[in-house]
Scaffold this active site. Structure first.
Site, PDB file in Angstrom:
ATOM      1  N   SER A 203       0.854  -1.106   0.132  1.00  0.00           N
ATOM      2  CA  SER A 203      -0.081  -0.077   0.041  1.00  0.00           C
ATOM      3  C   SER A 203       0.728   1.224  -0.026  1.00  0.00           C
ATOM      4  O   SER A 203       0.371   2.392  -0.003  1.00  0.00           O
ATOM      5  CB  SER A 203      -1.079   0.068   1.210  1.00  0.00           C
ATOM      6  OG  SER A 203      -0.163  -0.006   2.441  1.00  0.00           O
ATOM      7  N   TYR A 204       2.051   1.033  -0.022  1.00  0.00           N
ATOM      8  CA  TYR A 204       3.041   2.349   0.102  1.00  0.00           C
ATOM      9  C   TYR A 204       3.061   2.968  -1.461  1.00  0.00           C
ATOM     10  O   TYR A 204       3.547   2.347  -2.300  1.00  0.00           O
ATOM     11  CB  TYR A 204       4.511   1.818   0.586  1.00  0.00           C
ATOM     12  CG  TYR A 204       4.449   1.903   1.930  1.00  0.00           C
ATOM     13  CD1 TYR A 204       3.471   1.691   2.960  1.00  0.00           C
ATOM     14  CD2 TYR A 204       5.728   1.472   2.590  1.00  0.00           C
ATOM     15  CE1 TYR A 204       3.671   1.627   4.391  1.00  0.00           C
ATOM     16  CE2 TYR A 204       5.841   1.172   4.034  1.00  0.00           C
ATOM     17  CZ  TYR A 204       4.768   1.365   4.706  1.00  0.00           C
ATOM     18  OH  TYR A 204       4.796   0.978   6.062  1.00  0.00           O
ATOM     19  N   GLY A 205       2.644   4.169  -1.341  1.00  0.00           N
ATOM     20  CA  GLY A 205       2.632   4.950  -2.622  1.00  0.00           C
ATOM     21  C   GLY A 205       1.013   5.564  -2.685  1.00  0.00           C
ATOM     22  O   GLY A 205       0.248   4.612  -2.315  1.00  0.00           O
TER      23      GLY A 205
ATOM     24  N   GLY B  38       1.980   1.078  -4.769  1.00  0.00           N
ATOM     25  CA  GLY B  38       3.081   0.074  -4.853  1.00  0.00           C
ATOM     26  C   GLY B  38       4.250   0.587  -5.219  1.00  0.00           C
ATOM     27  O   GLY B  38       5.147  -0.251  -5.763  1.00  0.00           O
TER      28      GLY B  38
ATOM     29  N   LYS C 240       4.741  -5.551   3.694  1.00  0.00           N
ATOM     30  CA  LYS C 240       3.294  -5.921   4.511  1.00  0.00           C
ATOM     31  C   LYS C 240       2.138  -5.838   3.419  1.00  0.00           C
ATOM     32  O   LYS C 240       2.052  -5.152   2.408  1.00  0.00           O
ATOM     33  CB  LYS C 240       3.258  -4.734   5.401  1.00  0.00           C
ATOM     34  CG  LYS C 240       4.467  -4.634   6.493  1.00  0.00           C
ATOM     35  CD  LYS C 240       4.240  -3.677   7.522  1.00  0.00           C
ATOM     36  CE  LYS C 240       4.264  -2.055   6.838  1.00  0.00           C
ATOM     37  NZ  LYS C 240       5.636  -2.089   6.630  1.00  0.00           N
TER      38      LYS C 240
END
Length: 369
Positions: A97-99, A105, A133
């Site tokens: 979920s980073y971004g 992504g 994660k």
């Protein structure tokens, strides 16, 4: 091989051994003498994995809202990654979920690219441990969907196996029926060999014990628990989590060891960061003077920086801190937290100052009981 590439009360703490206040050699001297930032015996075992005593977090890589990411930063991020690996850091934490927005992504994509383009020794590259994660999105309702999320992360990073596959948060607080499907997804990705180890993030004491037993009954060791842990986050829940992890052989990965930047000494009530962080800092910073004053005092005495003192405190508690990095300068500074230890007196001074500071870090809303 860790990475597979395609063909308010008195608190009982773990103490570091006493050490002197002798200054550590400068970075230039380190380079000329090839002295490692830390010694092989200071590496940390995590089941089948061996990781550096500190990792780096990549939340900012692709996050425009909180961290102001732009594509133009990628070359600096690549240099930052290379510097970290060249200095022995082999643990990198990310998430699917980073971004933000169209960049969802992006952190995983960049991390995979930087590993492929790393110019150093092949064995050093193969020893890199990626801890990613997987978000407990409401549409991930079955174990198979969670396994597919893992496969998508593998595709984004263009690798064949993930070091640590972690459940990003528990759904026990709002969708308890989804929880077992996610746990079964962790079991499945481990049994399929998609991950070498499994972990959790934002799990409180009760849920941590439940998932540990659930996985253990199915022959899957729970290797890590990621939790907000710092001099700003040393409440009763954190300490209970830590005690559970110590007793069960689970490694704590400490995220936000610098309190999103509040423990860097860079900000004041009249000098706040932009965006949502500024709103949070405005509430908390005015009550941190006792703690920041102690950090400054110890940093000056040791010829260290405030962030280095704060990160070293986390290491002295037996955790693996993962401060975020966006630049070579930040990486160099964070690396200065390795290779030495705060004394027992310094640890006690910091902990008392933290208790005397009226403000604490706001607990992550996703953490369960």
């Amino acid at each position: 091989m860790a990475l597979s590439l395609p063909a308010s009360k008195s608190i009982s703490w773990i103490r570091c051994s006493n050490s002197t206040n002798d200054p550590v050699p400068s970075s230039s001297l380190f380079k000329s003498l090839k002295i490692p930032r830390f010694w092989p015996w200071q590496k940390v075992k995590m089941g089948p994995l061996t990781v550096s005593p500190m990792g780096f977090g990549t939340w900012a890589w692709g996050n425009q809202l909180l961290w102001g990411y732009q594509d133009s930063m990628d070359s600096e991020l690549q240099r930052t990654f290379n510097l970290a690996v060249e200095n022995g850091i082999n643990l990198f934490d990310t998430a699917d979920s980073y971004g933000t927005g169209r960049l969802n992504g992006q952190s995983e994509k960049l991390l995979g690219r930087f590993i492929r383009e790393f110019p150093g020794d092949k064995q050093v590259k193969n020893d890199i441990v990626i801890a990613t994660k997987f978000a407990a999105y409401p549409w991930r309702l079955t174990p198979g969907q969670f396994v597919n999320a893992c496969k998508s992360s593998l595709d984004r990073m263009q690798i064949e196996q993930i070091g640590i596959g972690q459940l990003h948060w528990s759904t026990a607080n709002y969708a308890p029926l989804q929880e077992q499907a996610l746990w079964d997804g962790l079991v499945a990705m481990y049994e399929k060999g998609l991950v070498r180890a499994v972990g959790v993030s934002n799990y409180g004491p009760k849920q941590l014990l439940k998932i540990h037993k659930y996985l253990d009954d199915r022959g899957v060791p729970l290797r890590s628990a990621q939790v907000q842990f710092s001099l700003l986050s040393m409440g009763s829940d954190q300490m209970e989590i830590k005690n559970i992890c110590d007793s069960l052989g689970i490694r704590i990965i400490a995220y936000s060891p610098l309190g999103l930047g509040m423990l860097t000494g860079k900000y004041t009530p009249s000098n706040l960061p932009p965006g949502p962080r500024g709103l949070l800092f405005r509430q908390i910073l005015p009550g941190l003077e006792p703690l920041l004053s102690s950090l400054r005092e110890i940093a000056q005495g040791r010829r260290k920086t405030i962030p280095q003192i704060a990160i070293n405190w986390c290491i002295c508690q037996g955790t693996i801190p993962i401060p975020g990095v966006k630049s070579v300068k930040q990486a160099e500074e964070n690396l200065g937290a390795l290779g030495w230890q705060l004394s027992s007196d310094e640890l006690l001074q910091l902990e008392n100052a933290a208790l005397d500071s009226p403000q604490k870090m706001i607990q992550n809303v996703f953490q369960t009981k």
